[in-house]
Design a protein around this motif. Structure first.
Motif, PDB file in Angstrom:
ATOM      1  N   GLU A 132       0.827  -1.201   0.000  1.00 26.61           N
ATOM      2  CA  GLU A 132       0.000   0.000   0.000  1.00 26.61           C
ATOM      3  C   GLU A 132       0.865   1.256   0.000  1.00 26.61           C
ATOM      4  N   PHE A 133       1.894   1.283   0.818  1.00 22.25           N
ATOM      5  CA  PHE A 133       2.827   2.410   0.857  1.00 22.25           C
ATOM      6  C   PHE A 133       3.435   2.641  -0.534  1.00 22.25           C
ATOM      7  N   LEU A 134       3.942   1.577  -1.132  1.00 26.10           N
ATOM      8  CA  LEU A 134       4.587   1.693  -2.446  1.00 26.10           C
ATOM      9  C   LEU A 134       3.602   2.149  -3.516  1.00 26.10           C
ATOM     10  N   GLN A 135       2.367   1.678  -3.441  1.00 26.85           N
ATOM     11  CA  GLN A 135       1.351   2.099  -4.401  1.00 26.85           C
ATOM     12  C   GLN A 135       1.092   3.603  -4.298  1.00 26.85           C
ATOM     13  N   ILE A 136       0.905   4.107  -3.083  1.00 19.29           N
ATOM     14  CA  ILE A 136       0.656   5.545  -2.877  1.00 19.29           C
ATOM     15  C   ILE A 136       1.872   6.346  -3.328  1.00 19.29           C
ATOM     16  N   TYR A 137       3.042   5.929  -2.878  1.00 21.61           N
ATOM     17  CA  TYR A 137       4.268   6.650  -3.216  1.00 21.61           C
ATOM     18  C   TYR A 137       4.463   6.711  -4.735  1.00 21.61           C
ATOM     19  N   ASN A 138       4.373   5.576  -5.390  1.00 23.42           N
ATOM     20  CA  ASN A 138       4.610   5.526  -6.842  1.00 23.42           C
ATOM     21  C   ASN A 138       3.544   6.255  -7.650  1.00 23.42           C
ATOM     22  N   GLU A 139       2.326   6.315  -7.123  1.00 21.23           N
ATOM     23  CA  GLU A 139       1.257   7.018  -7.829  1.00 21.23           C
ATOM     24  C   GLU A 139       1.428   8.534  -7.763  1.00 21.23           C
ATOM     25  N   TYR A 140       1.867   9.050  -6.627  1.00 19.60           N
ATOM     26  CA  TYR A 140       1.865  10.499  -6.422  1.00 19.60           C
ATOM     27  C   TYR A 140       3.230  11.177  -6.404  1.00 19.60           C
ATOM     28  N   VAL A 141       4.267  10.487  -6.016  1.00 18.96           N
ATOM     29  CA  VAL A 141       5.574  11.139  -5.862  1.00 18.96           C
ATOM     30  C   VAL A 141       6.373  10.948  -7.152  1.00 18.96           C
ATOM     31  N   LYS A 142       6.493  12.038  -7.912  1.00 17.23           N
ATOM     32  CA  LYS A 142       7.097  11.967  -9.248  1.00 17.23           C
ATOM     33  C   LYS A 142       8.313  12.873  -9.427  1.00 17.23           C
TER      34      LYS A 142
END
Length: 194
Positions: free
Chosen positions: A6-16
């Protein structure tokens, strides 16, 4: 889905932003995903830091995100990484505790602090993040002051926190999300104080 997924999903979706992947590569080599959030209070258990980070993200996003005013990337960075200073910070030790049922002494694990880089709390998280990617001023202020009145500088009489909260609403929002997660959502998440 696990907390790490879940952490990786949120991070990869929003932190660019530039450096975000290098930061994540470094983070994956630390104990961030297995570390506790404290030695005896909220999240004093394996994975407590990760659980706390996700709780703060969810609280911050659900309660305080204002469409058109707030940034999804800023919310993800601030909430997920505000306690980065706790990675590589705790170690597992053991102590003898008497078993109430058997009357025998048993070795029981517990967490102790081993701060190899004593740079403060919020300021240490900001420093570690900025080794890889630049933070916006509002993000740096939010992470730096997320402890509110519990911060050593504020307890020592510094008025900088008031000015930061006045100028940067994200700092106030992160502090409130951190408080709610710590004291309401994570009650009884310590292996020490059940």
């Amino acid at each position: 889905m696990t907390n790490k997924e879940e952490f990786l999903q949120i991070y990869n979706e929003y932190v660019k932003r530039q450096g975000s992947q290098e930061f994540l590569d470094w983070l994956l080599k630390t104990d961030f995903f297995t570390a506790p959030a404290s030695t005896k209070y909220h999240g004093a258990c394996e994975g407590g830091l990760l659980l706390h980070s996700l709780n703060v993200y969810k609280t911050l996003r659900e309660r305080y995100f204002e469409e058109g005013k707030d940034s999804e990337e800023s919310f993800a960075i601030c909430a997920l990484l505000h306690d980065l200073c706790k990675a590589q910070f705790y170690k597992v030790s053991t102590r003898n505790v008497k078993n109430d049922v058997t009357g025998q002494w048993e070795k029981v694990p517990y967490y102790t602090v081993e701060d190899a880089f004593p740079y403060g709390h919020g300021e240490k998280s900001v420093f570690l993040i900025e080794r890889f990617m630049r933070l916006k001023t509002s993000e740096a202020m939010a992470i730096r002051w997320h402890m509110g009145g519990f911060d050593d500088s504020a307890r020592g009489g510094s008025f900088a926190i008031s000015l930061a909260y006045e100028k940067y609403p994200l700092a106030v929002k992160l502090h409130l999300a951190d408080l709610e997660s710590t004291y309401l959502k994570e009650k009884n998440t310590s292996m020490v104080n059940k």
